[in-house]
Design a protein around this motif. Structure first.
Motif, short mmCIF file in Angstrom:
data_model
loop_
_atom_site.label_atom_id
_atom_site.label_comp_id
_atom_site.label_asym_id
_atom_site.label_seq_id
_atom_site.Cartn_x
_atom_site.Cartn_y
_atom_site.Cartn_z
N ILE A 9 72.80 42.17 124.49
CA ILE A 9 71.94 43.15 125.14
C ILE A 9 70.47 42.84 124.88
N SER A 10 69.63 43.31 125.79
CA SER A 10 68.18 43.19 125.65
C SER A 10 67.56 44.54 125.91
N TRP A 11 66.46 44.83 125.18
CA TRP A 11 65.70 46.06 125.41
C TRP A 11 64.28 45.74 125.86
N ARG A 12 64.10 44.60 126.46
CA ARG A 12 62.76 44.22 126.93
C ARG A 12 62.32 45.18 128.03
N GLY A 13 61.07 45.61 127.92
CA GLY A 13 60.56 46.57 128.90
C GLY A 13 61.03 47.98 128.64
N GLY A 14 61.71 48.21 127.50
CA GLY A 14 62.12 49.56 127.15
C GLY A 14 63.36 50.06 127.84
N ALA A 15 64.14 49.18 128.47
CA ALA A 15 65.36 49.58 129.16
C ALA A 15 66.48 48.61 128.80
N PRO A 16 67.73 49.08 128.74
CA PRO A 16 68.83 48.20 128.36
C PRO A 16 69.24 47.27 129.50
N ALA A 17 69.61 46.06 129.13
CA ALA A 17 70.09 45.08 130.10
C ALA A 17 70.99 44.08 129.38
N LEU A 18 71.94 43.52 130.10
CA LEU A 18 72.78 42.47 129.54
C LEU A 18 72.18 41.11 129.88
N ARG A 19 72.13 40.23 128.89
CA ARG A 19 71.60 38.88 129.08
C ARG A 19 72.76 37.89 129.20
N TRP A 20 72.50 36.84 129.98
CA TRP A 20 73.54 35.84 130.22
C TRP A 20 72.98 34.44 129.98
N ALA A 21 73.86 33.52 129.62
CA ALA A 21 73.46 32.12 129.48
C ALA A 21 72.86 31.64 130.78
N GLY A 22 71.74 30.91 130.67
CA GLY A 22 71.03 30.46 131.86
C GLY A 22 69.86 31.34 132.22
N GLY A 23 69.68 32.46 131.48
CA GLY A 23 68.51 33.29 131.70
C GLY A 23 68.69 34.50 132.59
N ARG A 24 69.88 34.67 133.17
CA ARG A 24 70.08 35.84 134.03
C ARG A 24 70.13 37.13 133.21
N VAL A 25 69.68 38.21 133.85
CA VAL A 25 69.65 39.51 133.20
C VAL A 25 70.22 40.55 134.17
N SER A 26 71.11 41.41 133.68
CA SER A 26 71.68 42.48 134.49
C SER A 26 71.25 43.83 133.92
#
Length: 285
Positions: A9-26
């Motif tokens: 998971i990532s909290w960049r920008g103050g919101a949750p997102a899933l990170r993936w290999a290759g740089g994709r973010v959901s």
């Protein structure tokens, strides 16, 4: 159909997102369904942005998601492990609140803002001071002992109380009281610039206000295992999901790292190993 390999998971920008290999973010949206199936074997996540040279298989129940060698390399370059002394960036000391009586002192690079607090699932916090890394580290240690507070609160304790938190005003009061006690500890302000007490609250951002107690927590993924449910709340690495059977299930997204994940139907049953709420999970979380 090929899947995506999770990086957590990532909290960049103050919101949750899933990170993936290759740089994709959901991006993760509250009230929306999440459904995936783990496929194959869990592979080591590597260290410091580099892939594991052996693509080693790692246990499904490990929240670290790294083989022993990559874990050692990652730890060797960690501020948290106190192995870096020459970082020229300014750091901040913070006071964090995760539940009644659950307060801690910590440090983070100033350029990261409150990302570290979001990653830890801190419900409320205040900055205390800013300055060079080693001065911030010394202050953290001095305050930890003087205030009798830890530098870490286990996630199992945090998630156990999220459904029954006191109002934001009470959370703010507890942080402010700790701030006042910290100001009374001598010497640290000589090496750090003191910052005013401004309590920031993540309760609404995490969507904790109407959260029900959870029934079970995922203890690990397995080949073919499914996780599916509607996202109710997110705090730190934890996602609180309402599954097809009407249970609230907590998924620690650190358990996703290194797995290849494929789409699953949103109405599928959860088929990964679970531990009932209250069952001892200290070794995992």
């Amino acid at each position: 159909m090929s899947g995506w390999r999770s990086k957590g998971i990532s909290w960049r920008g103050g919101a949750p997102a899933l990170r993936w290999a290759g740089g994709r973010v959901s991006a993760l949206a509250y009230g929306r369904d999440i459904a995936f199936r783990a496929v194959g074997e869990r592979r080591c996540a590597g260290a410091r942005g580099n892939a594991c040279a052996l693509a080693a298989v790692v246990p499904g129940r490990s929240t670290g998601g790294r083989c022993a060698e990559c874990a050692r390399l990652d730890r060797a370059h960690s501020v948290a492990a106190d192995t870096i002394a020459d970082d020229p960036r300014p750091y901040r000391v913070y006071l964090a609140w995760s539940g009644p009586g659950m307060v801690k002192v910590g440090i983070t690079a100033e350029e990261r803002g409150d990302a570290r607090l979001l990653e830890q699932g801190a419900v409320a916090f205040s900055w205390l001071g800013r300055g060079p890394l080693m001065a911030a580290r010394r202050t953290e240690e001095v305050l930890r002992h003087a205030l009798d507070v830890p530098d870490r609160v286990p996630y199992a304790r945090k998630r156990a109380v999220r459904h029954a938190l006191p109002p934001a005003a009470e959370r703010e009061r507890e942080v402010a009281e700790l701030y006042g006690r910290a100001l009374g500890v001598p010497a640290w302000a000589e090496t750090l610039e003191a910052l005013p007490c401004e309590v920031h609250d993540h309760g609404r951002l995490f969507r904790l206000d109407a959260l029900a107690s959870y029934a079970a927590a995922v203890t690990g993924l397995v080949d073919g295992g499914v996780v599916a449910g509607r996202l109710l709340a997110a705090a730190g690495p934890d996602l609180h999901l309402l599954d097809h059977a009407g249970r609230t299930v907590v998924l620690d997204t650190r358990l996703l790292t290194g797995w290849e994940l494929h789409r699953a139907a949103s109405d599928e049953a959860v088929t990964v190993p679970l531990a009932a709420a209250g069952q001892s999970q200290a070794a995992l979380f």
